[in-house]
Design a protein around this motif. Structure first.
Motif, PDB file in Angstrom:
ATOM      1  N   THR A 153       0.853  -1.176   0.000  1.00 22.55           N
ATOM      2  CA  THR A 153       0.000   0.000   0.000  1.00 22.55           C
ATOM      3  C   THR A 153       0.894   1.233   0.000  1.00 22.55           C
ATOM      4  O   THR A 153       2.117   1.115  -0.080  1.00 22.55           O
ATOM      5  CB  THR A 153      -0.969  -0.016   1.201  1.00 22.55           C
ATOM      6  N   ALA A 154       0.288   2.409   0.081  1.00 18.77           N
ATOM      7  CA  ALA A 154       1.049   3.652  -0.071  1.00 18.77           C
ATOM      8  C   ALA A 154       1.393   4.273   1.276  1.00 18.77           C
ATOM      9  O   ALA A 154       0.624   4.176   2.237  1.00 18.77           O
ATOM     10  CB  ALA A 154       0.245   4.654  -0.899  1.00 18.77           C
ATOM     11  N   LEU A 155       2.555   4.883   1.357  1.00 22.37           N
ATOM     12  CA  LEU A 155       2.875   5.781   2.466  1.00 22.37           C
ATOM     13  C   LEU A 155       2.352   7.153   2.052  1.00 22.37           C
ATOM     14  O   LEU A 155       2.951   7.836   1.219  1.00 22.37           O
ATOM     15  CB  LEU A 155       4.379   5.815   2.730  1.00 22.37           C
ATOM     16  N   LEU A 156       1.211   7.535   2.608  1.00 23.58           N
ATOM     17  CA  LEU A 156       0.547   8.766   2.175  1.00 23.58           C
ATOM     18  C   LEU A 156       1.291  10.018   2.612  1.00 23.58           C
ATOM     19  O   LEU A 156       1.188  11.060   1.967  1.00 23.58           O
ATOM     20  CB  LEU A 156      -0.886   8.804   2.724  1.00 23.58           C
ATOM     21  N   GLY A 157       2.024   9.906   3.717  1.00 20.68           N
ATOM     22  CA  GLY A 157       2.770  11.066   4.186  1.00 20.68           C
ATOM     23  C   GLY A 157       3.321  10.850   5.573  1.00 20.68           C
ATOM     24  O   GLY A 157       2.930   9.918   6.285  1.00 20.68           O
ATOM     25  N   GLN A 158       4.264  11.703   5.949  1.00 19.41           N
ATOM     26  CA  GLN A 158       4.888  11.674   7.266  1.00 19.41           C
ATOM     27  C   GLN A 158       4.712  13.048   7.913  1.00 19.41           C
ATOM     28  O   GLN A 158       4.896  14.077   7.263  1.00 19.41           O
ATOM     29  CB  GLN A 158       6.370  11.325   7.148  1.00 19.41           C
ATOM     30  N   LEU A 159       4.353  13.036   9.180  1.00 22.95           N
ATOM     31  CA  LEU A 159       4.092  14.270   9.911  1.00 22.95           C
ATOM     32  C   LEU A 159       5.066  14.406  11.068  1.00 22.95           C
ATOM     33  O   LEU A 159       5.379  13.417  11.736  1.00 22.95           O
ATOM     34  CB  LEU A 159       2.653  14.269  10.447  1.00 22.95           C
ATOM     35  N   GLN A 211      -0.683  17.558   0.897  1.00 21.87           N
ATOM     36  CA  GLN A 211      -0.068  16.500   0.092  1.00 21.87           C
ATOM     37  C   GLN A 211      -0.658  15.140   0.436  1.00 21.87           C
ATOM     38  O   GLN A 211      -0.885  14.308  -0.460  1.00 21.87           O
ATOM     39  CB  GLN A 211       1.445  16.484   0.318  1.00 21.87           C
ATOM     40  N   ILE A 212      -0.923  14.901   1.713  1.00 27.33           N
ATOM     41  CA  ILE A 212      -1.553  13.633   2.119  1.00 27.33           C
ATOM     42  C   ILE A 212      -2.932  13.507   1.468  1.00 27.33           C
ATOM     43  O   ILE A 212      -3.314  12.431   0.996  1.00 27.33           O
ATOM     44  CB  ILE A 212      -1.654  13.552   3.654  1.00 27.33           C
ATOM     45  N   ALA A 213      -3.692  14.611   1.443  1.00 19.62           N
ATOM     46  CA  ALA A 213      -5.012  14.585   0.806  1.00 19.62           C
ATOM     47  C   ALA A 213      -4.895  14.258  -0.680  1.00 19.62           C
ATOM     48  O   ALA A 213      -5.669  13.451  -1.215  1.00 19.62           O
ATOM     49  CB  ALA A 213      -5.702  15.937   0.998  1.00 19.62           C
TER      50      ALA A 213
END
Length: 268
Positions: free
Chosen positions: A207-213, A244-246
């Motif tokens: 699956t995708a790594l949608l983002g890091q916070l 970017q996550i959206a």
């Protein structure tokens, strides 16, 4: 009442304390800022937190339509519903599982949701009654899994991924929260909770790594004040991360195909 909702998105985590509700609120606001019509359902019956994060006063109660249907409460342009709107913040929900599932179904299906592009559901932690009820009662477009890089959080996040796959809900990707802390005094950055965990889960489950916070004090302060980061600092770094996550979530959603059971007939 969900016929008016195009996409139901579950935001989930295997365990509490990873920032799932903060991610839900900011992700919903980021999507709203892109011009979409967005709703948020706080499905954590025992510990609802979206009312506080979205700045809804404790004395606000939803209006009723025809005496049987709730009208969602508007907050920062979002259409919201939460158990927090039906009880006071000091009321403990001392309920068994069937009562919790019933309350969840009520606020989900007896809310007069307007035409929405997205309804984000802030799920309670774990893989229990509400998760099963959601998968049985609602066509969910996809799930977003929130975790921290910490090993114990990753272990529980894997269970969350496995649970959604078992009930045939596409996992759109993973959001790794609290990935890096930068000292406000000296500027030194370090991965307090470890590093690379979200990426490892994404690769393991294809699956995708949608983002890091980042782990940032202001994110907590802004959420506690009822003005999440995307609203408090719309041009800031945190808002940019959520934007970017959206976008990444939308990209995954376009490619997601919900697998439904098929029935075939044979002459044999």
């Amino acid at each position: 009442m969900l016929e008016s909702v195009k996409h139901v998105i579950a935001v989930a985590s295997g365990k509490g304390g990873v920032g799932k509700s903060t991610v839900t609120a900011n992700l919903a606001l980021a999507m709203s800022q892109k011009g979409f019509k967005v709703g948020v359902l706080d499905a954590d019956i025992y510990g609802p937190s979206q009312a506080l994060m979205l700045g809804v006063s404790d004395d606000v109660r939803p209006q009723m339509k025809d005496g049987t249907t709730f009208l969602p409460v508007e907050a920062h342009g979002l259409h919201t519903m939460s158990m927090a709107y039906l009880v006071t913040e000091k009321t403990p929900m001392v309920w068994r599982g069937p009562m919790v599932s019933g309350a969840f179904q009520q606020i989900l299906t007896q809310t007069d949701w307007p035409d929405l592009d997205y309804l984000f559901i802030d799920m309670p932690p774990g893989t229990g009654d509400i998760q099963l009820t959601l998968s049985q009662k609602v066509k969910v477009a996809g799930a977003v899994i929130v975790t921290t890089p910490q090993d114990i959080a990753l272990l529980d996040a894997k269970k969350g991924v496995e649970m959604f796959r078992k009930v045939k809900i596409p996992v759109l990707g993973v959001v790794e929260n609290m990935s890096l802390h930068t000292c406000s005094n000296c500027g030194h950055s370090e991965p307090v909770f470890g590093e690379g965990g979200g990426d490892r889960i994404a690769r393991e489950y294809d699956t995708a790594l949608l983002g890091q916070l980042p782990l940032a004090l202001k994110v907590r302060e802004q959420a506690d004040s009822g003005v999440p980061s995307v609203i408090a600092e719309p041009d800031g770094d945190i808002a940019g991360f959520f934007s970017q996550i959206a976008d990444n979530m939308n990209e995954q959603l376009e490619g997601a195909v919900q697998v439904a059971p098929t029935i075939s007939f044979s002459d044999d």
